[in-house]
Design an enzyme around this catalytic site. Structure first.
Site, mmCIF file in Angstrom:
data_model
loop_
_atom_site.group_PDB
_atom_site.id
_atom_site.type_symbol
_atom_site.label_atom_id
_atom_site.label_comp_id
_atom_site.label_asym_id
_atom_site.label_seq_id
_atom_site.Cartn_x
_atom_site.Cartn_y
_atom_site.Cartn_z
ATOM 1 N N ILE A 16 0.829 -1.204 0.000
ATOM 2 C CA ILE A 16 0.000 0.000 0.000
ATOM 3 C C ILE A 16 0.865 1.257 0.000
ATOM 4 O O ILE A 16 0.545 2.250 -0.634
ATOM 5 C CB ILE A 16 -0.937 0.015 1.225
ATOM 6 C CG1 ILE A 16 -1.909 -1.150 1.142
ATOM 7 C CG2 ILE A 16 -1.684 1.319 1.338
ATOM 8 C CD1 ILE A 16 -2.735 -1.325 2.403
ATOM 9 N N PHE A 17 1.966 1.211 0.747
ATOM 10 C CA PHE A 17 2.861 2.365 0.858
ATOM 11 C C PHE A 17 4.287 1.863 0.949
ATOM 12 O O PHE A 17 4.588 0.981 1.757
ATOM 13 C CB PHE A 17 2.515 3.197 2.107
ATOM 14 C CG PHE A 17 3.472 4.328 2.364
ATOM 15 C CD1 PHE A 17 3.422 5.489 1.599
ATOM 16 C CD2 PHE A 17 4.450 4.218 3.337
ATOM 17 C CE1 PHE A 17 4.320 6.525 1.826
ATOM 18 C CE2 PHE A 17 5.351 5.242 3.567
ATOM 19 C CZ PHE A 17 5.289 6.402 2.807
ATOM 20 N N ARG A 39 -5.070 -8.394 7.323
ATOM 21 C CA ARG A 39 -4.092 -7.840 8.253
ATOM 22 C C ARG A 39 -3.368 -6.699 7.562
ATOM 23 O O ARG A 39 -2.959 -6.832 6.412
ATOM 24 C CB ARG A 39 -3.049 -8.894 8.680
ATOM 25 C CG ARG A 39 -3.624 -10.126 9.356
ATOM 26 C CD ARG A 39 -4.072 -9.803 10.756
ATOM 27 N NE ARG A 39 -4.550 -10.978 11.452
ATOM 28 C CZ ARG A 39 -5.816 -11.194 11.771
ATOM 29 N NH1 ARG A 39 -6.741 -10.293 11.456
ATOM 30 N NH2 ARG A 39 -6.164 -12.290 12.410
ATOM 31 N N ARG A 66 11.473 13.471 19.612
ATOM 32 C CA ARG A 66 10.787 12.492 18.780
ATOM 33 C C ARG A 66 9.497 13.100 18.262
ATOM 34 O O ARG A 66 8.554 13.345 19.016
ATOM 35 C CB ARG A 66 10.518 11.213 19.572
ATOM 36 C CG ARG A 66 11.777 10.449 19.942
ATOM 37 C CD ARG A 66 12.539 10.037 18.695
ATOM 38 N NE ARG A 66 13.607 9.093 19.004
ATOM 39 C CZ ARG A 66 14.338 8.512 18.099
ATOM 40 N NH1 ARG A 66 14.143 8.773 16.815
ATOM 41 N NH2 ARG A 66 15.291 7.681 18.454
ATOM 42 N N ALA A 78 20.624 3.958 19.286
ATOM 43 C CA ALA A 78 19.934 2.968 18.462
ATOM 44 C C ALA A 78 19.885 3.449 17.023
ATOM 45 O O ALA A 78 20.058 4.630 16.745
ATOM 46 C CB ALA A 78 18.522 2.739 18.984
ATOM 47 N N GLU A 95 26.281 2.517 15.320
ATOM 48 C CA GLU A 95 25.348 3.464 15.926
ATOM 49 C C GLU A 95 25.907 4.051 17.211
ATOM 50 O O GLU A 95 25.749 5.240 17.470
ATOM 51 C CB GLU A 95 23.992 2.798 16.169
ATOM 52 C CG GLU A 95 23.232 2.463 14.903
ATOM 53 C CD GLU A 95 22.887 3.681 14.060
ATOM 54 O OE1 GLU A 95 22.641 4.765 14.620
ATOM 55 O OE2 GLU A 95 22.847 3.549 12.827
ATOM 56 N N GLU A 99 26.492 8.141 17.247
ATOM 57 C CA GLU A 99 25.634 8.959 18.097
ATOM 58 C C GLU A 99 26.306 9.478 19.362
ATOM 59 O O GLU A 99 25.961 10.544 19.844
ATOM 60 C CB GLU A 99 24.367 8.178 18.465
ATOM 61 C CG GLU A 99 23.499 7.887 17.250
ATOM 62 C CD GLU A 99 22.214 7.164 17.590
ATOM 63 O OE1 GLU A 99 21.947 6.901 18.785
ATOM 64 O OE2 GLU A 99 21.459 6.862 16.649
ATOM 65 N N GLU A 122 9.141 -5.415 12.713
ATOM 66 C CA GLU A 122 10.395 -4.838 13.184
ATOM 67 C C GLU A 122 10.965 -5.663 14.329
ATOM 68 O O GLU A 122 10.257 -6.019 15.280
ATOM 69 C CB GLU A 122 10.207 -3.396 13.653
ATOM 70 C CG GLU A 122 11.519 -2.782 14.133
ATOM 71 C CD GLU A 122 11.393 -1.345 14.600
ATOM 72 O OE1 GLU A 122 12.440 -0.734 14.870
ATOM 73 O OE2 GLU A 122 10.269 -0.834 14.704
ATOM 74 N N GLU A 141 22.981 14.107 9.167
ATOM 75 C CA GLU A 141 22.603 15.508 8.948
ATOM 76 C C GLU A 141 21.319 15.902 9.672
ATOM 77 O O GLU A 141 21.170 17.030 10.118
ATOM 78 C CB GLU A 141 22.398 15.775 7.450
ATOM 79 C CG GLU A 141 23.652 15.777 6.631
ATOM 80 C CD GLU A 141 23.348 16.029 5.156
ATOM 81 O OE1 GLU A 141 22.180 16.276 4.793
ATOM 82 O OE2 GLU A 141 24.312 15.982 4.371
#
Length: 187
Positions: A16-17, A39, A66, A78, A95, A99, A122, A141
């Protein structure tokens, strides 16, 4: 009864996307009783998170805004995998350094978790980082965050008081606290 008796089987799948990070599908499945259902699910390449602990028992933490929850959150380092085939430990090391600027002599696996298994595939691989040396950060960036050191014992208190709402951060802190002897595991 076996777990297999609970399995749903995919009949069809429609994209769908197709985004940069998330890919949304509308699938038709066959239920264990033979009936059909739909689903909606999000496919994600996967991610890693790492809780770095200094020799004196402090965690290297991040404060980051966030957008989806419109808040600055206290989190552990993360990031998403570059591909499903990327080595999870290598991604965690990348990471951590990008970070925070820290490198770890040792990464200890803390397990995997599914942050939203009702609608997403995920998977996040969690690590505890030890033997830290500090270097330079290499933020993306579009990445803006502050790094701070907080005693692990204080983080356990903050998690239990509801002051750390991020799921991966809560889980990693509690698992690391057991590993480090700050929190006793129950039998």
């Amino acid at each position: 009864m076996s777990d297999e008796s609970l399995r749903e089987n995919q009949v069809s799948s429609e994209l769908i996307f197709d985004g940069k990070i998330l890919h949304l599908y509308h699938d038709q499945v066959s239920l264990p009783n033979g009936e059909g259902a739909f689903r909606e699910l999000v496919r994600h390449v996967g991610a890693v998170c790492v809780l770095p602990i200094t020799d004196d028992g402090c965690a290297v933490m991040e404060r980051q805004y966030r957008y989806p929850v419109d808040r600055v959150l206290l989190e552990i380092p993360a990031g998403k995998l570059d591909s499903k085939a990327e080595d999870h430990e290598a991604a965690a090391r990348r990471e951590l350094e990008e970070e925070t600027g820290y490198r770890a002599e040792t990464l200890i696996p803390l397990g995997v978790f599914y942050p939203a298994c009702a609608y997403s595939d995920e998977t996040i691989w969690m690590y505890l980082a030890k033997g830290l040396t500090r270097g330079e950060r290499h933020l993306d960036e579009d990445e803006f965050l502050d790094v701070e050191l907080i005693p692990l014992k204080e983080l356990v208190r903050a998690v239990m008081a509801g002051e750390v709402p991020d799921a991966k951060t809560q889980i990693a802190i509690l698992k690391a606290a057991v590993h480090e002897g700050v929190l006793a595991a129950t039998d």
